[in-house]
Design an enzyme around this catalytic site. Structure first.
Site, mmCIF file in Angstrom:
data_model
loop_
_atom_site.group_PDB
_atom_site.id
_atom_site.type_symbol
_atom_site.label_atom_id
_atom_site.label_comp_id
_atom_site.label_asym_id
_atom_site.label_seq_id
_atom_site.Cartn_x
_atom_site.Cartn_y
_atom_site.Cartn_z
ATOM 1 N N ARG A 204 97.012 43.326 33.244
ATOM 2 C CA ARG A 204 96.785 44.612 32.549
ATOM 3 C C ARG A 204 95.315 45.006 32.682
ATOM 4 O O ARG A 204 94.415 44.195 32.429
ATOM 5 C CB ARG A 204 97.143 44.512 31.071
ATOM 6 C CG ARG A 204 97.105 45.876 30.403
ATOM 7 C CD ARG A 204 97.644 45.845 28.989
ATOM 8 N NE ARG A 204 98.435 47.037 28.744
ATOM 9 C CZ ARG A 204 98.438 47.722 27.597
ATOM 10 N NH1 ARG A 204 97.707 47.336 26.583
ATOM 11 N NH2 ARG A 204 99.179 48.797 27.454
ATOM 12 N N GLY B 90 103.646 52.111 23.112
ATOM 13 C CA GLY B 90 103.096 51.211 22.117
ATOM 14 C C GLY B 90 103.534 51.632 20.727
ATOM 15 O O GLY B 90 104.606 51.240 20.247
ATOM 16 N N TYR C 238 87.877 43.207 26.435
ATOM 17 C CA TYR C 238 87.859 41.765 26.163
ATOM 18 C C TYR C 238 87.198 41.005 27.326
ATOM 19 O O TYR C 238 86.620 41.624 28.218
ATOM 20 C CB TYR C 238 89.284 41.278 25.867
ATOM 21 C CG TYR C 238 89.796 41.889 24.569
ATOM 22 C CD1 TYR C 238 89.213 41.541 23.348
ATOM 23 C CD2 TYR C 238 90.802 42.852 24.566
ATOM 24 C CE1 TYR C 238 89.638 42.114 22.157
ATOM 25 C CE2 TYR C 238 91.239 43.435 23.377
ATOM 26 C CZ TYR C 238 90.650 43.065 22.175
ATOM 27 O OH TYR C 238 91.057 43.636 20.995
HETATM 28 C C1 LIG Z 1 98.686 47.953 16.544
HETATM 29 C C2 LIG Z 1 98.284 47.879 17.986
HETATM 30 C C3 LIG Z 1 97.978 46.661 18.548
HETATM 31 C C4 LIG Z 1 97.652 46.581 19.914
HETATM 32 N N1 LIG Z 1 97.425 45.347 20.474
HETATM 33 C C5 LIG Z 1 97.246 45.243 21.811
HETATM 34 C C6 LIG Z 1 97.210 43.956 22.429
HETATM 35 O O1 LIG Z 1 97.361 42.903 21.805
HETATM 36 N N2 LIG Z 1 97.006 43.927 23.769
HETATM 37 C C7 LIG Z 1 96.833 45.078 24.527
HETATM 38 O O2 LIG Z 1 96.632 45.004 25.745
HETATM 39 N N3 LIG Z 1 96.903 46.294 23.952
HETATM 40 C C8 LIG Z 1 97.142 46.408 22.635
HETATM 41 N N4 LIG Z 1 97.309 47.641 22.068
HETATM 42 C C9 LIG Z 1 97.324 48.849 22.943
HETATM 43 C C10 LIG Z 1 98.786 49.192 23.310
HETATM 44 O O3 LIG Z 1 99.351 48.216 24.140
HETATM 45 C C11 LIG Z 1 98.900 50.555 24.033
HETATM 46 O O4 LIG Z 1 98.291 50.457 25.287
HETATM 47 C C12 LIG Z 1 98.266 51.686 23.250
HETATM 48 O O5 LIG Z 1 98.737 51.680 21.903
HETATM 49 C C13 LIG Z 1 98.587 53.049 23.886
HETATM 50 O O6 LIG Z 1 99.981 53.282 23.888
HETATM 51 P P1 LIG Z 1 100.649 54.273 22.808
HETATM 52 O O7 LIG Z 1 99.895 55.589 22.898
HETATM 53 O O8 LIG Z 1 102.072 54.411 23.273
HETATM 54 O O9 LIG Z 1 100.519 53.645 21.467
HETATM 55 C C14 LIG Z 1 97.597 47.754 20.716
HETATM 56 C C15 LIG Z 1 97.882 48.988 20.110
HETATM 57 C C16 LIG Z 1 98.231 49.060 18.774
HETATM 58 C C17 LIG Z 1 98.572 50.409 18.182
#
Ligand SMILES: Cc1cc2nc3c(=O)[nH]c(=O)nc-3n(C[C@H](O)[C@H](O)[C@H](O)COP(=O)(O)O)c2cc1C
Length: 370
Positions: A233, A323, A186
């Protein structure tokens, strides 16, 4: 008991455990205003030591997707008040993730239908990036992002003010702090990456110049709401949304993190983007970032209980963020603690819609919570 489930002192706040709910956009806020369904969703997950909210656009220009709750109007502030109240009533803590998508937007989401803004006029390839917005038929669709225009020097001061105003609003809305979203391709990463930043002024060129906007925002926000309430972040090595690889990325992030250390922020949140199922950030690289930051570090990306306990005991990280597991397991903390099975999330309900795939995931062992 494992350190993961013990309380942790984050600045002036005591977190119930070291488990963080990672920020996740869920696109369930029609008109961009948080509602009671959103409040219920966050409340269900309030046993996390810390929740980081979904990305919250700081201004009209900051938006890249429809149905996302922002934080620049009074109605939005009121909506967020309900969310934070629900989380606090359930004993949780919540930071607001402040977001500007930069070039990952579409003129239909921009004021007066203008072009989105970025560091430079470098368009994201529609092969790797999409904007979720209303098409000419009035229906929501995934459309190619528009060509951006480079921010003018005088606009940068206004942009920094937008972040700071949103941070003040977040405090008014009852958040425990703010996390500046400088990850995942972003706006702020568009400034950091030398391919998307082709500026020849003080915001382009050297690492220090490309990091300047992030540092100025952090400095202004921390001065306004306090450094103990300000966090960031980053996603070092990220290539998501058409962010090209550059060989000096490791040094770039080490230098940025060393500069951030001066502010004594609440935490540094790292997102390991993971490629082909493998970590992008090695344990030794993570340890070097922790060394440079000299403060609490959160890691997200393919986190498991075993990995979290190992990295925490080795003092490579302080808190572990989950996440996707939090989407389908509102009681993730209890499930991890008791080694209960995890529900698999339904990816088709990640974005948009209402309660289905949002607030209707079951809680195991209801009695432990009674
Ligand atoms: C549905 C979804 C929406 C996400 N939206 C954001 C967000 O708004 N901001 C962000 O920094 N990361 C976002 N992420 C990334 C997550 O914060 C996280 O870093 C990523 O899913 C990896 O973690 P995990 O393997 O436990 O899912 C999103 C991930 C998912 C799956």
């Amino acid at each position: 008991m494992s350190e993961l489930f013990q309380s942790f002192q984050l600045g002036t706040m005591t977190l119930a455990n070291r488990i963080v709910m990672a920020p996740m956009t869920r696109a369930r806020s029609p008109l961009g205003i948080p509602n009671l369904l959103n409040a219920e969703y966050y409340q269900q997950r309030a046993t996390a030591g810390l929740i980081v909210s979904e990305g919250i656009p700081i201004s009209h220009e900051a938006q890249g997707f429809a149905l996302i709750p922002g934080l620049w109007s009074y109605e939005q502030l009121q909506g967020w008040r309900d969310v934070t109240r629900h989380v606090h009533q359930a004993g949780g803590r919540i930071f607001a993730q402040l977001w500007h998508v930069g070039r990952l937007s579409h003129h239909t989401l921009q004021p007066y239908g203008r072009a989105p803004v970025s560091a430079s006029a470098v368009t994201a390839s529609p092969l790797y990036a999409k904007s979720f917005t209303y098409g000419s038929d009035g229906e929501l669709a995934l459309l190619p992002p528009d060509a951006p225009r480079a921010l003018e020097m005088h606009e940068i001061a206004e942009l920094i003010k937008d972040y700071t105003d949103a941070a003040r609003f977040a405090m008014d809305a009852g958040f425990d702090g703010v996390e500046i979203h400088a990850a995942n391709g972003y706006l702020l990463e568009q400034f950091l990456n030398p391919h998307t930043n082709q500026r020849t002024d003080i915001y382009g060129g050297t690492i220090r110049n490309r990091a300047r906007l992030i540092i100025e925002i952090i400095s202004d926000v921390a001065a306004a709401i306090g450094s103990a309430r300000t966090a960031i972040r980053l996603s070092p090595g990220s290539q998501v949304f058409d962010m090209p690889f550059y060989p000096e990325w490791q040094q770039t992030y080490q230098q940025l993190v060393a500069e951030l250390a001066h502010f004594k922020l609440a935490y540094l949140h790292l997102n390991d983007e993971r490629r082909d199922g493998a970590a992008v950030l090695s344990d030794s690289y993570l340890a070097s970032l922790k060394y440079h930051f000299q403060g609490p570090v959160i890691l997200a990306g393919g986190m498991t209980k075993v990995k979290a306990e190992q990295l925490i005991s080795q003092q490579v990280i302080d808190l572990a963020a989950f996440g996707k597991p939090f989407i389908a397991n509102p009681d993730l903390v209890a499930r991890l603690q008791q080694d209960l099975p995890l529900t698999t999330p339904n990816t088709s309900t990640f974005y948009g819609g209402m309660a289905e795939g949002y607030t209707d995931y079951p809680v195991l062992n209801e009695k432990t919570y009674a």
